[in-house]
Design an enzyme around this catalytic site. Structure first.
Site: not given
Ligand code: 3HC
Ligand code: NAI
Length: 713
Positions: A75, A114, A117, A137
Site C-alpha cells: 500500500a 498489499g 496481497e 504490515e
C-alpha cells in the site's frame, strides 16, 4: 499500446498502470516509481485493467508485472491517515480474484504487504531469484488488510502464514516456492520473458481460474488450531505493548472459523482500528524518519571517497565491535594496539564474536576463517599507510586521542578519512590539532558496535563535505542507520541521555524507588529502565565521568549522590554481582536490593528531602519532558538537523519504543503545549534544571508542532 483511463486524476501524464496485448495475454504493467506502491491511481489502473480483460474477447489471460526493481512494495504508506479514496485495495484484490480469465502475477524484487496481497489474488504466481515476498504490515502497526490474513492461511496453512505475518520478514523466491506461496521459480531473472512463457504454458494446458479463497491450507483444522494457539501464547509474551500482532492471530482464527467473506469483513474492521491507532502513526513516522536521516546536505553536495580498506585503533570494547562491523561488511580491517598483549586481546575480542556464532551454528568454522583472513593487527601505525579510512577507539582522553591523530597525520595517505569514536570530547579540538582537519569526522558507534544500528556522524567545523558523504556511505555498507550530529558535549544521544537520567535521579531522590522508575519506563515501552541499563553497562563508567566533571559542575545545580554511594562500595552492576539490583550467582535479571533502598533513604535524609509518592504517570511525564526539552534544544542549536533526527537517535541507540515514533513524535502526540505546561510546573521546584527550550516555547506560541520542522533539508 492501450492505456486505462486513470490519467485524469494522476499527477503525472503517464498512467502508472498500462496494458497491452501480447498474443492472447494482457500484459498489465505497474510503473509507479520508486517502488510501485498501490496509490489510488495504481488501484484504479489495476481495476480498469481487469475490467478490460473481462470485456475483451482477444484476452485469454492476464499477466501482472512490475516495472523497475520491484513487483509492488505494498500500500502507499503516504496515504495512511488521509481520507480514503476508492477503490479500496481489498476491493481491487477481490476484483482480480473474481476475474473469469486466469490472472498470473510475475514477481521480481519486492512483493510486500498489499503487493503480495495483489499476487495472492491472482490465480497463479511465479517469482524469480531476488524476489522478496512478505507481509511486513506488523512493522507499521498494521495487519495485512487486503485479504492477506484470509488468503495466506488458506494458501499455505496457518502456521506458515502466522510466521510471515507476525515477523514481517521477507521470504526468498525459493522459500516462497517451498511454502506454496508461489507456483514456480523462473529459471532466469528476465521477469517479462518468464512471466509471458508461464502464461503461454498455462493457456496451452487450458489452466483454469484457481482462486486462493477456495484453497485448502486450513483443511487440517486441528493443526491450524494448534498453530493459532501457539502463536497467541508467543505473541502475548513477546509483543509487549503492540496492538496489531494479536489482531493478526484473531484474523487467522476467523479464517479458520468463518466463511471467506465473513473473514474479510472481520479483517477490514481490525485493519481500520490499527490504521487509527497512534502506534501506526508512530511506526510509519519511524519508517520515513529512518529513510529521511540518510539525506544529509553533504550527501547531496558531494560524492563519497572510495573505501576499500579500514584501520581501527584500539581493540577494546568499541574497537573490537567496530572491527567486527566492518569485517561483516566485507571490507578488510587493520587493527592497531599499544603493545602485543593488547593486540592479542583485541584479536581475541573479535574472534569471540565469531566463535559465538559458530557455537550457535550460525556460522561455519570455514566462514569464520574467511572473515578473519581479512583481519590483520599491528602495533605500528605504519600498517595504516594504505588505509582509506581509520576509526580511532582508544581511551576517552583528549591527550591520548590527539597523540593518536598526530600519528595518523604522519602515516596516512593524503585523502584518508580520519574518524574518532569519541563519546563526548570536542572533535573540533582533535581536528585542529593536525594538519588536515578537513579529513576528520566523528563516527560515534554504540555498544555492542557490531549489533547496534545507530551511527552518529558527527560533523566538525572544518570537515569537507565529501568526508561526511563518505561516512554516510560507510554507514550504508555497515547496515547502520546514520544520523548527522553537530559537535557538542554528548552530541545528540548522550546529551539527551544525561538530562533524562538526571530527571530520573531527581525523582528517585524525591521518593520513587529505582525499581518503580524502571518498571514505569519499561511499561512505557523501553526494553529496560535507566537503572537496569546502568547495571548492565557498569556503574563505574558514569562514576568516572562524574568525577572528571565535578570541578566544572554548576555548584547551584542539584546533584543526586545515590549512584556515587553505590560505586564507593564497589557495586558497579552485573559485573560485580550488585548495583542498583542484586545479581546473585551471575543472574542476568536483577532483584531489588533492600540495602540500596536503605542507602536511598539515608541520602534523602542527608539532603533534607521528605519523600513523596509518584505515580507511574508522574514518572513518565518528567522523564519524557526532560528528553523532549533537551531534544528541542539540540534542534534549536542545530546539533540535530530536524526533530526526526532526534527520534531516530533515540529509537536506534537508546531503546525508545519504535511504536511511539521517538520522543519528538511522542511530544507532538501528547501536544507541545502540554509538555511545556509540565516543564513550567516542574520549574517551580527546580528552575535551574527545568528551563523550557526556546524552540519549544516558540512552537507553542505559533501553535506549531515538531513535525512542521521535519521537511527535507
Ligand atoms: N509506500 C510509499 N512509499 C514507499 C513505500 C510504500 N509502501 N515503500 C517505500 N517507499 C518509498 C520510500 O519512502 C523511499 O522514498 P524516498 O526515496 O522519498 O526516501 C523510496 O520508496 C525507496 O524506498 P527505500 O529507500 O526503502 O528503497 P529500498 O530499495 O532500500 O527498499 C523496499 C525497497 C524493500 C520496498 C522498502 O522500501 C520497503 O520495505 N518498503 C515498505 C514495504 C511495506 O512495508 N509494505 C507494506 C505496506 S502496508 C500495506 O501494504 C497494507 C496493506 O496490507 C493493506
Ligand atoms: P576500552 O578501554 O575498552 O578500549 C580502549 C582500547 O584502546 C584499549 O584496548 C587500549 O589498549 C587501546 N589504546 C589506548 N591507547 C592507545 C593507543 N595510543 N594506541 C592504540 N591503542 C590504544 O574503551 P572503549 O569502551 O572501547 O572506548 C573507546 C572509545 O570509544 C572511547 O573514546 C569511548 O568514549 C568511546 N565509546 C565507548 C562506548 C562504550 O559503550 N564503551 C560507546 C561509544 C563510544
Amino acid at each position: 499500446m492501450a492505456t486505462d483511463s486513470v490519467t485524469a486524476s494522476s499527477a503525472s501524464s503517464v498512467p502508472p498502470v498500462t496494458h497491452e496485448l501480447r498474443g492472447k495475454v494482457l500484459l498489465v504493467t505497474i510503473d509507479h516509481a520508486p517502488v510501485n506502491a498501490l496509490s489510488v491511481e495504481v488501484r484504479r489502473g489495476l481495476a480498469a485493467a481487469i475490467e478490460h480483460a473481462e470485456s475483451s474477447d482477444a484476452v485469454q489471460a492476464v499477466l501482472l508485472v512490475g516495472a523497475g526493481r520491484n513487483f509492488i512494495a505494498g500500500a502507499d504508506i503516504r496515504e495512511f491517515g488521509k481520507p480514503p479514496q476508492p477503490p479500496a485495495l481489498p476491493d481491487v484484490c477481490n476484483r482480480i480474484e473474481a476475474c473469469h480469465k486466469p490472472v498470473i502475477a510475475a514477481i521480481h524484487g519486492a512483493a510486500l504487504g498489499g503487493g503480495l496481497e495483489v499476487a495472492l489474488s491472482a490465480h497463479y504466481r511465479l517469482a524469480v531469484a531476488g524476489a522478496k515476498l512478505g507481509l511486513p504490515e506488523v512493522q507499521l502497526g498494521l495487519l495485512p488488510g487486503a485479504g492477506g490474513t484470509q488468503r495466506t492461511p488458506r494458501l499455505i496453512g496457518a502456521e506458515a502464514a502466522l510466521s510471515l505475518m507476525l515477523s514481517g520478514r521477507h521470504a526468498s523466491a525459493q522459500e516462497a516456492l517451498k511454502l506454496g506461496l508461489v507456483d514456480r521459480v523462473g529459471a532466469s531473472d528476465d521477469i517479462l520473458a518468464e512471466g509471458l512463457a508461464y502464461a503461454q504454458e498455462l493457456l496451452a494446458s487450458h489452466a483454469h481460474v484457481r482462486r486462493t479463497r477456495d484453497a485448502h491450507g486450513l483443511a487440517d483444522r486441528a493443526a491450524a488450531q494448534a498453530a493459532i494457539d501457539t502463536a497467541r501464547a508467543d505473541t502475548a509474551k513477546k509483543s509487549r505493548g503492540l496492538f496489531s500482532p494479536l489482531k493478526i492471530v484473531d484474523c487467522v482464527q476467523t479464517a479458520l472459523d468463518q466463511s471467506f467473506d465473513e473473514g474479510l469483513r472481520f479483517e477490514r474492521k481490525q485493519f481500520l482500528e490499527c490504521l487509527d491507532s497512534p502506534q501506526r502513526a508512530g511506526l510509519v513516522h519511524a519508517f520515513f524518519a529512518e529513510r529521511e536521516v540518510q539525506k544529509a546536505p553533504e550527501t547531496k553536495a558531494a560524492k563519497p571517497r572510495a573505501i576499500e580498506s579500514v584501520g581501527v585503533i584500539g581493540g577494546g570494547t568499541m574497537g573490537a565491535g567496530i572491527a567486527v562491523a566492518v569485517l561483516d561488511s566485507g571490507l578488510p580491517v587493520t587493527m592497531i594496539e599499544r603493545d602485543d598483549a593488547s593486540l592479542a586481546r583485541g584479536r581475541a575480542h573479535v574472534e569471540k564474536v565469531y566463535d559465538g556464532l559458530v557455537a550457535k551454528g550460525r556460522m561455519t568454522p570455514e566462514a569464520k576463517a574467511q572473515v578473519l583472513a581479512r583481519y590483520s593487527g599491528s602495533t605500528s601505525y605504519d600498517a595504516l599507510a594504505n588505509a582509506d579510512l581509520v576509526i580511532e577507539a582508544v581511551f576517552e582522553d583528549m591527550n591520548v586521542k590527539q597523540a593518536v591523530f598526530a600519528e595518523l597525520d604522519r602515516v596516512c595517505k593524503p585523502g584518508a578519512v580520519l574518524a574518532t569514536n569519541t563519546s563526548y570530547l570536542d572533535i573540533d579540538a582533535i581536528a585542529s590539532s593536525i594538519k588536515r582537519p578537513q579529513d576528520v569526522v566523528g563516527l560515534h558507534f554504540f555498544s555492542p558496535a557490531n549489533i547496534m544500528k545507530l551511527l552518529e556522524v558527527v560533523v566538525p567545523k572544518q570537515v569537507s563535505a565529501d568526508v561526511v558523504a563518505t561516512a554516510f556511505e560507510l554507514a550504508k555498507k555497515l547496515r547502520k542507520v546514520p544520523v548527522r550530529a553537530g559537535v557538542c558535549d554528548g552530541f545528540i544521544g548522550n546529551r539527551l541521555l544525561a538530562v533524562y537520567r538526571t530527571a530520573a535521579d531527581h525523582v528517585m531522590e524525591d521518593g520513587a524507588s529505582p525499581y518503580q522508575i524502571d518498571k514505569a519506563i519499561r511499561d512505557f515501552g523501553f526494553a529496560m529502565g535507566p537503572y537496569q541499563v546502568i547495571d548492565l553497562a557498569g556503574g563505574d563508567i558514569g562514576w568516572a565521568t562524574r568525577k572528571r566533571r565535578a570541578a566544572t559542575r554548576d555548584p547551584n545545580a542539584r546533584y543526586v549522590q545515590i549512584a556515587d554511594r553505590l560505586c564507593e562500595r564497589g557495586w558497579f552492576g552485573q559485573k560485580t554481582g550488585r548495583g542498583f539490583y542484586l545479581y546473585p550467582e551471575g543472574a542476568r535479571t536483577g532483584s531489588p536490593d533492600p540495602e540500596v533502598e536503605a542507602i536511598i533513604r539515608a541520602e534523602r535524609e542527608r539532603a533534607g528531602i521528605e519523600p513523596r509518592s509518584f505515580s507511574d504517570e508522574d514518572i513518565i511525564r518528567r522523564y519524557m519532558a526532560a528528553m523532549i526539552n533537551e531534544g528541542a534544544n539540540v534542534v534549536h542549536e542545530g546539533i540535530a538537523l530536524r526533530p526526526l533526527d532526534v527520534d531516530v537517535t533515540l529509537v536506534y541507540g537508546y531503546g525508545f519504543p519504535r511504536y511511539r515514533g521517538g520522543p519528538m513524535k511522542y511530544a507532538d502526540t501528547v501536544g507541545l503545549a502540554n509538555v511545556l505546561a509540565d516543564i513550567r510546573a516542574f520549574a517551580k521546584e527546580d528552575p535551574l534544571f527545568w528551563k523550557p527550550s526556546p524552540l519549544l516555547v516558540e512552537l507553542v506560541e505559533r501553535g506549531a508542532n515538531f513535525a512542521s520542522l521535519n521537511e527535507a533539508v
